[in-house]
Write a protein that holds these residues in place. Structure first.
Motif, PDB file in Angstrom:
ATOM      1  N   ASP A 108      71.779   3.692  35.118  1.00 19.08           N
ATOM      2  CA  ASP A 108      71.542   4.855  33.860  1.00 19.08           C
ATOM      3  C   ASP A 108      70.060   5.558  34.138  1.00 19.08           C
ATOM      4  N   ASN A 109      69.254   4.794  34.988  1.00 26.37           N
ATOM      5  CA  ASN A 109      67.899   5.217  34.867  1.00 26.37           C
ATOM      6  C   ASN A 109      67.578   6.823  35.363  1.00 26.37           C
ATOM      7  N   ARG A 110      68.211   6.887  36.370  1.00 28.98           N
ATOM      8  CA  ARG A 110      67.867   8.493  36.549  1.00 28.98           C
ATOM      9  C   ARG A 110      68.435   9.514  35.735  1.00 28.98           C
ATOM     10  N   SER A 111      69.570   9.290  35.235  1.00 26.74           N
ATOM     11  CA  SER A 111      70.139  10.157  34.427  1.00 26.74           C
ATOM     12  C   SER A 111      69.421  10.177  32.874  1.00 26.74           C
ATOM     13  N   LEU A 112      69.073   8.911  32.522  1.00 19.71           N
ATOM     14  CA  LEU A 112      68.297   8.847  31.278  1.00 19.71           C
ATOM     15  C   LEU A 112      66.927   9.551  31.306  1.00 19.71           C
ATOM     16  N   ALA A 113      66.429   9.636  32.639  1.00 13.35           N
ATOM     17  CA  ALA A 113      64.916  10.481  32.882  1.00 13.35           C
ATOM     18  C   ALA A 113      65.270  11.707  32.963  1.00 13.35           C
ATOM     19  N   ALA A 114      66.282  12.340  33.467  1.00  8.55           N
ATOM     20  CA  ALA A 114      66.732  13.647  33.437  1.00  8.55           C
ATOM     21  C   ALA A 114      66.783  14.281  32.006  1.00  8.55           C
ATOM     22  N   GLU A 115      67.690  13.431  31.218  1.00  2.60           N
ATOM     23  CA  GLU A 115      67.787  13.985  30.014  1.00  2.60           C
ATOM     24  C   GLU A 115      66.608  13.805  29.196  1.00  2.60           C
ATOM     25  N   LEU A 116      65.994  12.818  29.330  1.00  2.03           N
ATOM     26  CA  LEU A 116      64.653  12.881  28.825  1.00  2.03           C
ATOM     27  C   LEU A 116      63.702  14.050  28.869  1.00  2.03           C
ATOM     28  N   GLU A 117      63.727  14.206  30.344  1.00  2.00           N
ATOM     29  CA  GLU A 117      62.944  15.526  30.655  1.00  2.00           C
ATOM     30  C   GLU A 117      63.263  16.742  29.808  1.00  2.00           C
ATOM     31  N   GLN A 118      64.598  17.060  29.767  1.00  2.49           N
ATOM     32  CA  GLN A 118      65.092  18.016  29.442  1.00  2.49           C
ATOM     33  C   GLN A 118      64.809  17.907  27.739  1.00  2.49           C
ATOM     34  N   GLY A 119      65.028  16.987  27.168  1.00  2.00           N
ATOM     35  CA  GLY A 119      64.823  16.749  25.722  1.00  2.00           C
ATOM     36  C   GLY A 119      63.224  17.432  25.544  1.00  2.00           C
ATOM     37  N   LEU A 120      62.458  16.732  26.307  1.00  2.00           N
ATOM     38  CA  LEU A 120      61.198  17.106  26.181  1.00  2.00           C
ATOM     39  C   LEU A 120      60.646  18.470  26.490  1.00  2.00           C
ATOM     40  N   ALA A 121      61.385  19.253  27.348  1.00  2.00           N
ATOM     41  CA  ALA A 121      61.266  20.610  27.538  1.00  2.00           C
ATOM     42  C   ALA A 121      61.513  21.582  26.385  1.00  2.00           C
ATOM     43  N   MET A 122      62.867  21.111  25.780  1.00  2.00           N
ATOM     44  CA  MET A 122      63.501  21.893  24.886  1.00  2.00           C
ATOM     45  C   MET A 122      62.899  21.719  23.402  1.00  2.00           C
ATOM     46  N   ALA A 123      62.617  20.700  23.067  1.00  2.00           N
ATOM     47  CA  ALA A 123      62.420  20.395  21.443  1.00  2.00           C
ATOM     48  C   ALA A 123      61.296  19.595  21.372  1.00  2.00           C
ATOM     49  N   PRO A 124      60.355  19.622  21.965  1.00  2.00           N
ATOM     50  CA  PRO A 124      59.246  18.452  22.090  1.00  2.00           C
ATOM     51  C   PRO A 124      58.360  18.224  20.943  1.00  2.00           C
ATOM     52  N   PRO A 125      58.078  16.855  20.345  1.00  2.00           N
ATOM     53  CA  PRO A 125      57.228  16.866  19.380  1.00  2.00           C
ATOM     54  C   PRO A 125      55.758  17.136  19.912  1.00  2.00           C
ATOM     55  N   VAL A 126      54.994  17.085  18.906  1.00  2.00           N
ATOM     56  CA  VAL A 126      53.663  17.676  19.376  1.00  2.00           C
ATOM     57  C   VAL A 126      52.901  16.280  19.841  1.00  2.00           C
ATOM     58  N   LEU A 127      52.643  15.997  21.156  1.00  2.00           N
ATOM     59  CA  LEU A 127      52.215  14.881  21.516  1.00  2.00           C
ATOM     60  C   LEU A 127      50.829  14.806  22.286  1.00  2.00           C
ATOM     61  N   PRO A 128      49.908  13.716  22.106  1.00  2.00           N
ATOM     62  CA  PRO A 128      48.782  13.813  22.839  1.00  2.00           C
ATOM     63  C   PRO A 128      49.087  13.754  24.323  1.00  2.00           C
ATOM     64  N   THR A 129      47.872  14.141  25.087  1.00  2.00           N
ATOM     65  CA  THR A 129      48.276  14.391  26.481  1.00  2.00           C
ATOM     66  C   THR A 129      48.662  13.049  27.283  1.00  2.00           C
ATOM     67  N   LYS A 130      48.026  11.993  26.776  1.00  5.45           N
ATOM     68  CA  LYS A 130      48.196  10.790  27.457  1.00  5.45           C
ATOM     69  C   LYS A 130      49.427  10.027  27.111  1.00  5.45           C
ATOM     70  N   PHE A 131      50.117  10.628  26.159  1.00  2.00           N
ATOM     71  CA  PHE A 131      51.296  10.026  25.513  1.00  2.00           C
ATOM     72  C   PHE A 131      52.433  10.010  26.756  1.00  2.00           C
ATOM     73  N   GLY A 132      53.008   8.790  26.973  1.00  2.16           N
ATOM     74  CA  GLY A 132      54.100   9.039  27.953  1.00  2.16           C
ATOM     75  C   GLY A 132      55.362   7.622  27.585  1.00  2.16           C
ATOM     76  N   PHE A 133      56.503   8.122  28.438  1.00  2.00           N
ATOM     77  CA  PHE A 133      57.631   7.363  28.232  1.00  2.00           C
ATOM     78  C   PHE A 133      57.850   6.590  29.583  1.00  2.00           C
ATOM     79  N   ALA A 134      58.628   5.514  29.394  1.00  2.00           N
ATOM     80  CA  ALA A 134      58.986   4.608  30.591  1.00  2.00           C
ATOM     81  C   ALA A 134      60.427   4.383  30.568  1.00  2.00           C
ATOM     82  N   VAL A 135      61.216   4.617  31.744  1.00  5.52           N
ATOM     83  CA  VAL A 135      62.525   4.444  31.761  1.00  5.52           C
ATOM     84  C   VAL A 135      62.884   3.197  32.590  1.00  5.52           C
ATOM     85  N   ASP A 136      63.158   2.170  32.249  1.00  9.99           N
ATOM     86  CA  ASP A 136      62.963   1.029  32.982  1.00  9.99           C
ATOM     87  C   ASP A 136      64.278   0.075  32.541  1.00  9.99           C
ATOM     88  N   CYS A 137      65.224   0.635  32.762  1.00  2.16           N
ATOM     89  CA  CYS A 137      66.647  -0.104  32.353  1.00  2.16           C
ATOM     90  C   CYS A 137      67.255  -0.837  33.593  1.00  2.16           C
TER      91      CYS A 137
END
Ligand code: SF4
Length: 386
Positions: A108-137
């Protein structure tokens, strides 16, 4: 969801950073992977528009160095043709996702990353610049030591969990809900004032912020593996780069031999499908190479802020650093190459090098004004003779 916004400033391809050797153009590969054409393209662009050097960053990105103002526009157009560009600097800055290099086509790693990328592009919360995610399944966690604020990973029983960095336990989720919960956790971070605590999740949790019931979990994360070293893995050959920098020639060499390159934190690359370690100047292929025990920013003369050459000193000291230690040499207190603590840190100042033990460039030094000559002549100074 909150309005689209990004706080602070984060360098990228569309918003490059100026350094002593010209513009630094950062490229964020989608899903942490470059196909062979993209890798060859970046190598060619680094030669044509930059100074031929490419940084591998601790966030698994690449940076083309030494780009001129005049060449930036053409470089951007070429990157767009390689599908390596975002629509705008804001979308680019918030796409801050690490993906385990040990993914397989069936997990699931790549599909989760792609979905997360899409989610962040469409309706992202206001996050600090260094804030990040790890997909590590994977069944074992590979990114536990890498910087991330929200982690999608596995629990001890193999279940998918979403965990706030700094929290010991994660919330079990279904595959379908994983990204939704990760984004909800990001929103909670913002709404609960996380930005005030330095903009990082672990600091926020450490300062006492309590996760709401809906985001709190009871699942212990799966075992973590040690930081990978250069060598052969089922997915391919993992190679390092001295000081996290490869030449356009080395990247071209790799691109010709693989279907894809997986970019890793720790400034390494996994060359997909290789069954032998590559032989190419500038690529670190031995797990015990002393050069992997040192990290140094570009220093003088590449960076105009630098008080001294950093890499020559770091390379000279590398064989004297213990196997379980590592040394960070910074050209000034900004500490661009590494923001956290190291066993040993040398910071160049106008009066020579400051030595910090067990701290970062911002911590109090135990020795001031050391010359590079003295350090090379007597490296035991670093450890106080121990
Ligand atoms: S740490 Fe200082 S000297 Fe080194 S690259 Fe950053 S600004 Fe330049």
């Amino acid at each position: 969801m909150s309005a689209v916004a990004i706080k602070g400033w984060c360098p990228g391809a569309l918003r490059p950073m100026r350094s002593g050797d010209g513009l630094v153009v950062r490229i964020r590969p989608h899903g942490g992977r470059l196909d062979a054409k993209q890798a060859a393209g970046i190598a060619a662009l680094a030669e044509r528009y930059g100074n031929g050097l490419i940084d591998l960053t601790s966030r698994a990105n690449l940076q083309i160095r030494g780009v001129t103002d005049a060449g930036h526009r053409s470089l951007i157009e070429e990157l767009s043709r390689l599908h390596l560009l975002d629509l705008d600097p804001e979308s680019e800055a918030r796409r801050n996702i690490l993906v385990t290099p040990f993914w397989s086509a069936s997990d699931d790693n790549r599909s989760l990353a792609a979905e997360l990328e899409q989610g962040l592009a469409m309706a992202p919360p206001v996050l600090p610049t260094k804030f990040g995610f790890a997909v590590d399944c994977g069944t074992e966690r590979a990114l536990a030591s890498a910087s991330a604020d929200i982690r999608i990973e596995r629990g001890m029983a193999g279940e998918l969990i979403v965990r706030a960095d700094g929290a010991e336990l994660g919330r079990p989720v279904t595959r379908r809900d994983a990204v939704k919960v990760a984004l909800a956790l990001a929103e909670w971070f913002v709404e609960s004032g996380g930005e005030g605590g330095g903009g990082r999740m672990a600091a926020h949790i450490g300062a006492g912020a309590k996760l709401p019931d809906a985001l709190r979990g009871h699942a212990k994360p799966a075992r973590m593996i040690a930081v990978p070293r250069p060598g052969l893995y089922p997915q391919g050959a993992m190679v390092g780069a001295a000081f996290g920098q490869v030449t356009h020639a080395a990247l071209t060499y790799l691109a010709k031999r693989v279907q894809g390159l997986r970019m890793m934190p720790w400034r390494m690359i996994l060359a997909e499908g290789l069954r032998e370690m590559p032989r190419c100047q500038g690529l670190v292929t031995q797990a015990d190479d002393p050069i992997l025990r040192v990290i140094a920013c570009s220093g003088a003369p590449a960076c105009r802020e630098a008080y001294a050459d950093t890499r020559e000193l770091a390379a000279a000291l590398a064989p004297h650093i213990a196997d379980d230690a590592w040394l960070h040499v910074a050209g000034c207190a900004k500490g661009c190459a590494h923001s956290g603590a190291a066993v040993l840190t040398l910071v160049a100042t106008s009066e020579g090098f400051d030595l910090i033990r067990g701290g970062s460039t911002r911590d109090a030094p135990v020795l001031h004004g050391l010359s590079a000559g003295r350090l090379i002549a007597d490296p035991s100074v670093l450890t106080g003779g121990r």
